[in-house]
Design a protein around this motif. Structure first.
Motif, PDB file in Angstrom:
ATOM      1  N   THR A   4       9.655  -6.031 -58.045  1.00 56.22           N
ATOM      2  CA  THR A   4       9.100  -4.917 -58.092  1.00 56.22           C
ATOM      3  C   THR A   4       9.674  -3.803 -57.214  1.00 56.22           C
ATOM      4  OG1 THR A   4       8.061  -6.118 -55.782  1.00 56.22           O
ATOM      5  CG2 THR A   4       6.955  -6.313 -58.050  1.00 56.22           C
ATOM      6  N   ASP A   5      10.616  -3.862 -56.322  1.00 61.85           N
ATOM      7  CA  ASP A   5      11.282  -3.178 -55.579  1.00 61.85           C
ATOM      8  C   ASP A   5      12.162  -1.948 -56.562  1.00 61.85           C
ATOM      9  OD1 ASP A   5      13.311  -4.717 -56.411  1.00 61.85           O
ATOM     10  OD2 ASP A   5      14.742  -4.100 -54.759  1.00 61.85           O
ATOM     11  N   VAL A   6      12.139  -2.107 -57.886  1.00 56.76           N
ATOM     12  CA  VAL A   6      12.656  -1.072 -58.644  1.00 56.76           C
ATOM     13  C   VAL A   6      11.576  -0.342 -59.152  1.00 56.76           C
ATOM     14  CG1 VAL A   6      14.663  -2.384 -59.198  1.00 56.76           C
ATOM     15  CG2 VAL A   6      12.838  -2.589 -60.909  1.00 56.76           C
ATOM     16  N   LEU A   7      10.365  -0.476 -59.158  1.00 63.29           N
ATOM     17  CA  LEU A   7       9.187   0.219 -59.782  1.00 63.29           C
ATOM     18  C   LEU A   7       9.223   1.726 -59.322  1.00 63.29           C
ATOM     19  CD1 LEU A   7       6.756  -2.688 -60.102  1.00 63.29           C
ATOM     20  CD2 LEU A   7       8.165  -1.839 -62.083  1.00 63.29           C
ATOM     21  N   GLY A   8       9.126   2.380 -59.896  1.00 59.84           N
ATOM     22  CA  GLY A   8       8.665   3.842 -59.719  1.00 59.84           C
ATOM     23  C   GLY A   8       7.257   4.194 -60.020  1.00 59.84           C
ATOM     24  N   GLN A   9       6.976   5.406 -60.220  1.00 61.83           N
ATOM     25  CA  GLN A   9       5.675   5.942 -60.329  1.00 61.83           C
ATOM     26  C   GLN A   9       4.687   5.057 -61.320  1.00 61.83           C
ATOM     27  OE1 GLN A   9       7.224   9.831 -61.412  1.00 61.83           O
ATOM     28  NE2 GLN A   9       4.891  10.105 -62.046  1.00 61.83           N
ATOM     29  N   VAL A  10       3.569   5.167 -61.321  1.00 67.36           N
ATOM     30  CA  VAL A  10       2.438   4.797 -62.377  1.00 67.36           C
ATOM     31  C   VAL A  10       2.451   5.893 -63.410  1.00 67.36           C
ATOM     32  CG1 VAL A  10       0.045   4.281 -62.651  1.00 67.36           C
ATOM     33  CG2 VAL A  10       0.987   3.315 -60.900  1.00 67.36           C
ATOM     34  N   ILE A  11       2.445   5.342 -64.745  1.00 68.69           N
ATOM     35  CA  ILE A  11       2.545   6.389 -65.714  1.00 68.69           C
ATOM     36  C   ILE A  11       1.079   6.693 -66.176  1.00 68.69           C
ATOM     37  CG2 ILE A  11       3.078   6.818 -68.184  1.00 68.69           C
ATOM     38  CD1 ILE A  11       5.880   4.954 -67.629  1.00 68.69           C
ATOM     39  N   GLY A  12       0.637   7.720 -65.436  1.00 65.56           N
ATOM     40  CA  GLY A  12      -0.848   8.046 -65.818  1.00 65.56           C
ATOM     41  C   GLY A  12      -1.247   8.202 -67.513  1.00 65.56           C
ATOM     42  N   GLY A  13      -2.191   7.739 -67.724  1.00 64.03           N
ATOM     43  CA  GLY A  13      -2.766   7.899 -69.068  1.00 64.03           C
ATOM     44  C   GLY A  13      -2.190   6.911 -69.963  1.00 64.03           C
ATOM     45  N   GLY A  14      -1.135   6.039 -69.629  1.00 62.97           N
ATOM     46  CA  GLY A  14      -0.471   4.802 -70.172  1.00 62.97           C
ATOM     47  C   GLY A  14       0.231   5.250 -71.492  1.00 62.97           C
ATOM     48  N   ASP A  15       0.710   6.466 -71.530  1.00 65.59           N
ATOM     49  CA  ASP A  15       1.644   6.657 -72.761  1.00 65.59           C
ATOM     50  C   ASP A  15       3.010   7.022 -72.354  1.00 65.59           C
ATOM     51  OD1 ASP A  15       2.722   7.860 -74.864  1.00 65.59           O
ATOM     52  OD2 ASP A  15       0.829   8.918 -75.729  1.00 65.59           O
ATOM     53  N   TRP A  16       3.924   6.184 -72.578  1.00 63.28           N
ATOM     54  CA  TRP A  16       5.372   6.648 -72.303  1.00 63.28           C
ATOM     55  C   TRP A  16       5.986   7.791 -72.805  1.00 63.28           C
ATOM     56  CZ3 TRP A  16       9.434   6.043 -69.280  1.00 63.28           C
ATOM     57  CH2 TRP A  16      10.731   6.513 -69.625  1.00 63.28           C
ATOM     58  N   LEU A  17       5.691   8.016 -74.099  1.00 61.29           N
ATOM     59  CA  LEU A  17       6.147   9.336 -74.711  1.00 61.29           C
ATOM     60  C   LEU A  17       5.709  10.576 -74.116  1.00 61.29           C
ATOM     61  CD1 LEU A  17       6.668   8.133 -78.539  1.00 61.29           C
ATOM     62  CD2 LEU A  17       8.489   8.222 -76.622  1.00 61.29           C
ATOM     63  N   ALA A  18       4.276  10.621 -73.863  1.00 65.81           N
ATOM     64  CA  ALA A  18       3.821  11.790 -73.147  1.00 65.81           C
ATOM     65  C   ALA A  18       4.254  11.843 -71.779  1.00 65.81           C
ATOM     66  CB  ALA A  18       2.306  11.711 -73.147  1.00 65.81           C
ATOM     67  N   PHE A  19       4.551  10.869 -70.879  1.00 64.85           N
ATOM     68  CA  PHE A  19       5.108  10.800 -69.640  1.00 64.85           C
ATOM     69  C   PHE A  19       6.693  11.329 -69.736  1.00 64.85           C
ATOM     70  CE2 PHE A  19       7.668   8.669 -66.651  1.00 64.85           C
ATOM     71  CZ  PHE A  19       7.291   9.120 -65.469  1.00 64.85           C
ATOM     72  N   ARG A  20       7.279  11.033 -70.847  1.00 63.61           N
ATOM     73  CA  ARG A  20       8.838  11.198 -70.906  1.00 63.61           C
ATOM     74  C   ARG A  20       8.897  12.527 -71.436  1.00 63.61           C
ATOM     75  NH1 ARG A  20      13.116  11.125 -74.106  1.00 63.61           N
ATOM     76  NH2 ARG A  20      12.123  10.533 -76.206  1.00 63.61           N
ATOM     77  N   GLY A  21       8.302  12.939 -72.120  1.00 62.53           N
ATOM     78  CA  GLY A  21       8.325  14.543 -72.910  1.00 62.53           C
ATOM     79  C   GLY A  21       9.827  14.265 -73.572  1.00 62.53           C
ATOM     80  N   GLY A  22      10.436  15.659 -73.264  1.00 66.47           N
ATOM     81  CA  GLY A  22      11.809  15.796 -73.773  1.00 66.47           C
ATOM     82  C   GLY A  22      12.940  15.340 -72.891  1.00 66.47           C
ATOM     83  N   ASP A  23      12.536  15.059 -71.615  1.00 65.95           N
ATOM     84  CA  ASP A  23      13.622  14.727 -70.465  1.00 65.95           C
ATOM     85  C   ASP A  23      14.374  13.358 -71.049  1.00 65.95           C
ATOM     86  OD1 ASP A  23      12.771  16.836 -69.112  1.00 65.95           O
ATOM     87  OD2 ASP A  23      11.275  15.981 -68.150  1.00 65.95           O
ATOM     88  N   ASP A  24      15.659  13.199 -70.584  1.00 69.75           N
ATOM     89  CA  ASP A  24      16.117  11.937 -70.452  1.00 69.75           C
ATOM     90  C   ASP A  24      16.110  10.971 -69.461  1.00 69.75           C
ATOM     91  OD1 ASP A  24      17.671   9.875 -71.250  1.00 69.75           O
ATOM     92  OD2 ASP A  24      19.701  10.968 -70.922  1.00 69.75           O
ATOM     93  N   PHE A  25      15.162  10.239 -69.140  1.00 72.37           N
ATOM     94  CA  PHE A  25      14.856   9.402 -67.931  1.00 72.37           C
ATOM     95  C   PHE A  25      15.964   8.419 -68.091  1.00 72.37           C
ATOM     96  CE2 PHE A  25      11.035  11.796 -68.022  1.00 72.37           C
ATOM     97  CZ  PHE A  25      10.577  11.507 -66.944  1.00 72.37           C
TER      98      PHE A  25
END
Length: 146
Positions: free
Chosen positions: A125-146
């Protein structure tokens, strides 16, 4: 969860919520699978950011009562595809305690099937970042390279 033999596991539809979705970096691993449609599953998505030991960021699915995660659903065409996905997700059915993800059958809401397999996070669990609100990875990611 429905009782299934390991030999039949690949026949159960697969729900993907992260880098295996269309347009993301690992989709090539399931390009031959039949796209069945979209749906949601119960859970919470968290972002695991890129780090020196991880080339890119990705989402992980955790339990989450009342929350929904957007998924794409696929019919996998062979057990070899599922084996490749297990390798990507660091899932070893013979060593679940040591696996980073666990493949489980879950209920699908608002989709073309009632249940599907999905990879749930089982790692540290120590590697977990923020909660992805709305539950949609592609919307969260947008065009950025995470």
């Amino acid at each position: 969860m429905t009782d299934r033999t390991a030999d039949d596991a690949w026949r159960i539809p697969l729900a993907v919520y992260g880098t295996l979705r269309r347009g993301d970096r690992n989709h090539r691993l399931i390009e031959g699978a039949t796209f069945l449609g979209a749906g949601t599953v119960e859970g919470t998505l968290r972002h695991v950011p890129a780090a020196p030991v991880r080339e890119y960021g990705f989402p992980v699915l955790l339990d989450g009562r009342g929350e929904r995660v957007t998924v794409e659903l696929y019919r996998v065409d062979s057990p070899d595809v599922l084996d490749a996905l297990d390798a990507l997700e660091n899932y070893d059915p013979s060593d679940e305690a040591g696996s980073e993800f666990l493949r489980r059958v879950v209920r699908v809401f608002d989709g073309p099937v009632d249940e599907a397999q999905i990879y749930r996070y089982n790692g540290p669990t120590d590697v977990l970042g923020q909660v992805i609100g709305g539950g949609d990875w592609l919307a969260f990611r947008g065009g950025d390279d995470f």
